[in-house]
Design a protein around this motif. Structure first.
Motif, PDB file in Angstrom:
ATOM      1  N   THR A 123    -102.635 102.655 -14.109  1.00 61.29           N
ATOM      2  CA  THR A 123    -103.063 103.106 -12.791  1.00 61.29           C
ATOM      3  C   THR A 123    -102.395 104.424 -12.446  1.00 61.29           C
ATOM      4  N   CYS A 124    -101.076 104.486 -12.595  1.00 56.92           N
ATOM      5  CA  CYS A 124    -100.464 105.806 -12.451  1.00 56.92           C
ATOM      6  C   CYS A 124     -99.454 106.117 -13.543  1.00 56.92           C
ATOM      7  N   CYS A 125     -98.635 105.139 -13.966  1.00 54.30           N
ATOM      8  CA  CYS A 125     -97.756 105.444 -15.094  1.00 54.30           C
ATOM      9  C   CYS A 125     -97.828 104.331 -16.134  1.00 54.30           C
ATOM     10  N   MET A 140    -103.640 104.576 -24.114  1.00 52.79           N
ATOM     11  CA  MET A 140    -104.106 103.912 -22.902  1.00 52.79           C
ATOM     12  C   MET A 140    -105.178 104.715 -22.199  1.00 52.79           C
ATOM     13  N   THR A 184    -113.535  93.335  -9.827  1.00 49.29           N
ATOM     14  CA  THR A 184    -114.154  93.661  -8.546  1.00 49.29           C
ATOM     15  C   THR A 184    -113.260  94.634  -7.811  1.00 49.29           C
ATOM     16  N   GLY A 185    -113.876  95.479  -7.039  1.00 47.46           N
ATOM     17  CA  GLY A 185    -113.082  96.390  -6.216  1.00 47.46           C
ATOM     18  C   GLY A 185    -112.443  97.498  -7.022  1.00 47.46           C
ATOM     19  N   ALA A 186    -111.151  97.371  -7.184  1.00 46.06           N
ATOM     20  CA  ALA A 186    -110.307  98.437  -7.717  1.00 46.06           C
ATOM     21  C   ALA A 186    -110.969  99.302  -8.774  1.00 46.06           C
ATOM     22  N   LEU A 187    -111.012 100.569  -8.501  1.00 45.34           N
ATOM     23  CA  LEU A 187    -111.594 101.493  -9.466  1.00 45.34           C
ATOM     24  C   LEU A 187    -110.526 102.429  -9.973  1.00 45.34           C
ATOM     25  N   GLY A 188    -109.478 101.865 -10.483  1.00 43.55           N
ATOM     26  CA  GLY A 188    -108.430 102.648 -11.128  1.00 43.55           C
ATOM     27  C   GLY A 188    -108.064 103.900 -10.360  1.00 43.55           C
ATOM     28  N   PHE A 205    -100.106 113.516 -10.637  1.00 44.04           N
ATOM     29  CA  PHE A 205     -98.809 112.982 -11.079  1.00 44.04           C
ATOM     30  C   PHE A 205     -98.128 113.890 -12.103  1.00 44.04           C
ATOM     31  N   SER A 249    -107.531  90.840 -15.941  1.00 47.21           N
ATOM     32  CA  SER A 249    -107.695  91.535 -14.672  1.00 47.21           C
ATOM     33  C   SER A 249    -109.054  91.243 -14.077  1.00 47.21           C
ATOM     34  N   SER A 250    -109.089  91.302 -12.774  1.00 42.46           N
ATOM     35  CA  SER A 250    -110.358  91.187 -12.088  1.00 42.46           C
ATOM     36  C   SER A 250    -111.031  92.555 -12.072  1.00 42.46           C
ATOM     37  N   LEU A 298     -98.320 109.461 -17.815  1.00 40.24           N
ATOM     38  CA  LEU A 298     -98.874 109.494 -16.467  1.00 40.24           C
ATOM     39  C   LEU A 298    -100.368 109.759 -16.519  1.00 40.24           C
ATOM     40  N   ASP A 347    -115.214 106.091 -11.779  1.00 44.47           N
ATOM     41  CA  ASP A 347    -116.328 105.753 -10.904  1.00 44.47           C
ATOM     42  C   ASP A 347    -117.496 106.704 -11.161  1.00 44.47           C
ATOM     43  N   LYS A 380    -119.331 107.973  -8.155  1.00 43.25           N
ATOM     44  CA  LYS A 380    -118.578 108.978  -7.413  1.00 43.25           C
ATOM     45  C   LYS A 380    -118.675 110.335  -8.121  1.00 43.25           C
TER      46      LYS A 380
END
Lengths: 319, 364
Positions: B300-302, B362, B195-199, B90, B192-193, B84, B204, B207
């Motif tokens: 991403t989560c598991c 991972m 753009t956008g998604a920041l895991g 999680f 994978s793309s 996780l 980030d 951030k």
């Protein structure tokens, strides 16, 4: 303890355990809520909460997820208990299908996953389409005979509804925990079967070069991409709170196909088939999945052509 | 008789003959001496000899302890890090769930035998008190096999096996990592793309920088473009990356480089001025097999949602020989270029050294 050497079987066990470690807390949360509903919610609470007219009741049920947020693993034991508390079947099905999408956690995760790819549009489309689909399904279910939808022992539960709204606090907690325990093991059995099949598909089939080639071929054409990504969502059985991150990363697929992925996945997937079977008859589950497939596909195509002109009307070309 | 519609189906509203039949049938059954418990279920003094050993209580107890124990063990032993992500709580959820399951098991074992008998008596009294407009077989149906109310011992045994075997097998034999073949398949999967998604959010940089800084909203790209003195600085990059390596390079995760095009302009610029070092597995570029890409799996989560991410690596001199799927450390600078219609980070490597596989297979 030294973990064993990686192997193809090890991949399945590894994926299986990771989904169980992630999903079991939500399953337990759902069953605890279910236990406390049983112990504390009076039988007629649902009557008071929902409008009297069935049509309005269904329309409201589709929005309940906003106030009682649960994801798709947790919702099944909860609706079983709510059915027992007198929630009409049509409303229960609408709530069960909509709550995993129409809830604050999913709104936030979809917004952040699609950062840079029209997040507000994607999130609103997802919520709106989920609402329309679940309400339509609710109307259809309201025309069905209850005894052809619910499994016999669930039906019996409803008929022998007994309110625990009396009794001491200790007795109620005892009762709630006992119900939670029974519901957890009951639901976990279906969860295990679903997760096991998902893990096999995930580690042995989806990663094969041939399968990846097929996914790549689908991406260009929406007529193939929409059903293709819905099938992928079905097999992957992702959690509704995180599937947006996967959808956002599916390079090459149009926004409509990804939208279909995001609406269909939380309502119907491999693990959910088994979870739904703990409450509903098999024939109903099969028809429900088929109905959702057609409905989401049709609405996605309609939205593909309707959305851009609508957005133009609101604030110039956006897509 | 009209078919019952679902709205007026449930007991408390019913006026159908159909439903009354059911209720009568049930009450007959329920107010019998066994008080809703089917034959073979022993509790208190009413136990029959055939049910001397309380399977109905021991089996659930065992299962709850098994599930709870596995979850607590995977958290406590630290193995959970392979399963996780550290974001979003999680792992903590797993621990809490495991502990609660153990509590439920203890509750099942210790608390239930005493109240089971007395509760049914007190319930029966209450029932008389409230006019008998409901009957009293609540929930005991759950004890009669999980596969359904008709479940016999076969169904019970099957339920038990389904709940016990896969989890035990996974807990005992899970290797904590995927096989090489799985990695090779994933490495060649659809890219994978970026753009956008920041895991999970931890990648980030902007951030993280904004959080670390006292001034709110300082990482905003527009503020930097307007010439504000709050733009992302080299010092911040050093701090966020955990400090320079002995060679004086900035160590960054492959995922941070992968998502660089989604960062604000000032972050991108600062990163491109520094000598960066990152680790990953080398794979052939699908479009040009002479070129190398550096690849890692990201969850991403598991672990089951792991997806492949990779960035192209270009060498300033002639590319050295490298082994497919081998672990390497690359040193060099980054630039941003459009590849196949998408902004991508390109690593301009000056050195390629064989690296050790990281402890965590991972990234997240």
């Amino acid at each position: 303890m030294i973990p064993p050497v990686p192997s193809p079987t090890g991949d399945i066990l590894f994926a299986f355990l990771s989904i169980v470690l992630e999903g079991a807390p939500y399953l337990l949360l759902g069953t605890l809520i279910s236990g406390f509903i049983d112990a504390y919610l009076p039988s007629n609470a649902m009557d008071r909460l929902l409008p009297r007219r069935p049509i309005f009741a269904i329309l409201v049920a589709g929005l309940l997820g906003g106030f009682f947020p649960v994801c798709e693993c947790a919702v099944v034991p909860v609706i079983r208990r709510l059915l027992k508390k007198g929630l009409p079947l049509s409303c229960a099905v609408t709530y069960m299908l909509s709550a995993p999408i129409i809830n604050p956690v999913v709104v936030l995760s979809t917004l952040s996953a699609f950062k840079g790819q029209n997040p507000v549009f994607m999130t609103c489309s997802r919520l709106l389409m989920a609402y329309i689909v679940t309400v339509i399904i609710g109307f259809i279910v309201s025309r069905l005979r209850v005894d052809r939808v619910l499994r016999d022992h669930v039906l019996a539960d409803g008929e022998t509804s007994h309110s625990h709204a009396h009794g001491s606090h200790d007795q109620r907690v005892t009762h709630a925990l006992r119900v939670a325990r029974a519901d957890f093991l009951d639901t976990a059995m279906y969860f295990v079967i679903g997760v096991l099949i998902t893990s096999v598909f995930n580690t042995r089939l989806v990663v094969l070069p041939q399968a990846q080639g097929a996914i790549g071929l689908l991406s260009g054409n929406d007529a193939l991409a929409i059903p293709g990504l819905m099938a992928l969502a079905f097999v992957l059985s992702l959690c509704s709170t995180t599937d947006a991150f996967i959808a956002a990363s599916l390079a090459g697929f149009s926004w409509v196909a990804r939208l279909a992925f995001l609406v269909f996945g939380p309502m119907a997937d491999l693990k959910l088939i088994f979870l739904y079977s703990s409450v509903f008859k098999k024939a109903f589950v099969a028809r429900l999945i088929l109905g959702l497939l057609l409905l989401v596909a049709l609405l996605s195509v309609a939205w593909k052509y309707a959305a851009p002109p609508l957005l133009n009307l609101i604030h110039g070309p956006a897509l | 008789m009209a078919p019952p519609s679902d709205h007026d189906h449930h007991g408390h509203r019913c006026s159908h003959d159909h439903d009354h039949d059911h209720e009568t049938a049930h009450s007959d059954h329920v107010h019998g001496p066994e008080c809703g418990h089917g034959p073979g279920h022993s509790h208190g003094a009413t136990g029959s000899p055939a049910a001397a050993f309380p399977w109905s209580r021991v089996a659930p107890c065992f299962l709850l302890l098994l599930w709870g124990g596995v979850m607590v063990y995977y958290f406590a032993s630290g193995r959970v890090i392979h399963y996780l992500t550290g974001f979003g709580g999680f792992r903590l959820q797993t621990l809490i769930c495991g502990l609660l399951l153990c509590v439920l098991a203890a509750f099942e074992l210790l608390v239930r035998p005493v109240p089971a008998g007395s509760e049914s008596e007190s319930d029966a009294e209450e029932c008389r008190g409230c006019g008998g407009d409901h009957d009293h077989s609540h929930d005991h149906s759950h004890d009669h096999g999980h596969g359904g109310s008709s479940g016999g011992w076969v169904a019970k045994a099957l339920t038990f096996l389904i709940l016990a075997v896969p989890l035990s097998a996974a807990a005992l034999y899970s290797p904590d990592r995927y096989s090489d073949q799985f990695f090779i398949n994933k490495a060649n999967a659809v890219t994978s793309s970026n753009t956008g998604a920041l895991g999970g959010g931890g990648v980030d940089l902007a951030k993280r920088a904004a959080k670390a800084r006292p001034l709110p909203g300082a990482a905003d790209g527009t503020a930097a473009a307007a010439g504000g003195s709050t733009a992302f600085t080299v010092d911040e990059l050093e701090r966020l990356s955990g400090g320079r390596t002995p060679e004086g390079n900035i160590p960054l995760q492959l995922v941070e480089l992968f998502y660089m095009p989604a960062q604000t302009r000032d972050v991108q610029e600062v990163v491109s001025t520094q000598v960066i070092e990152t680790t990953g597995q080398a794979i052939k570029d699908k479009q040009d097999p002479t070129k190398m890409r550096l690849f890692r799996l990201m969850m991403t989560c598991c672990a089951a949602d792991a997806r492949p991410i990779s960035i192209p690596v270009e060498f300033t001199e002639a590319p050295p020989s490298w082994r497919e799927m081998g672990w390497y450390k690359v040193t060099g600078t980054v630039e941003y270029r459009e590849i196949n219609g998408e902004q991508s980070t390109v690593f301009k490597a000056s050195a390629l050294t064989p690296g050790k596989p990281p402890r965590q297979q991972m990234m997240y």
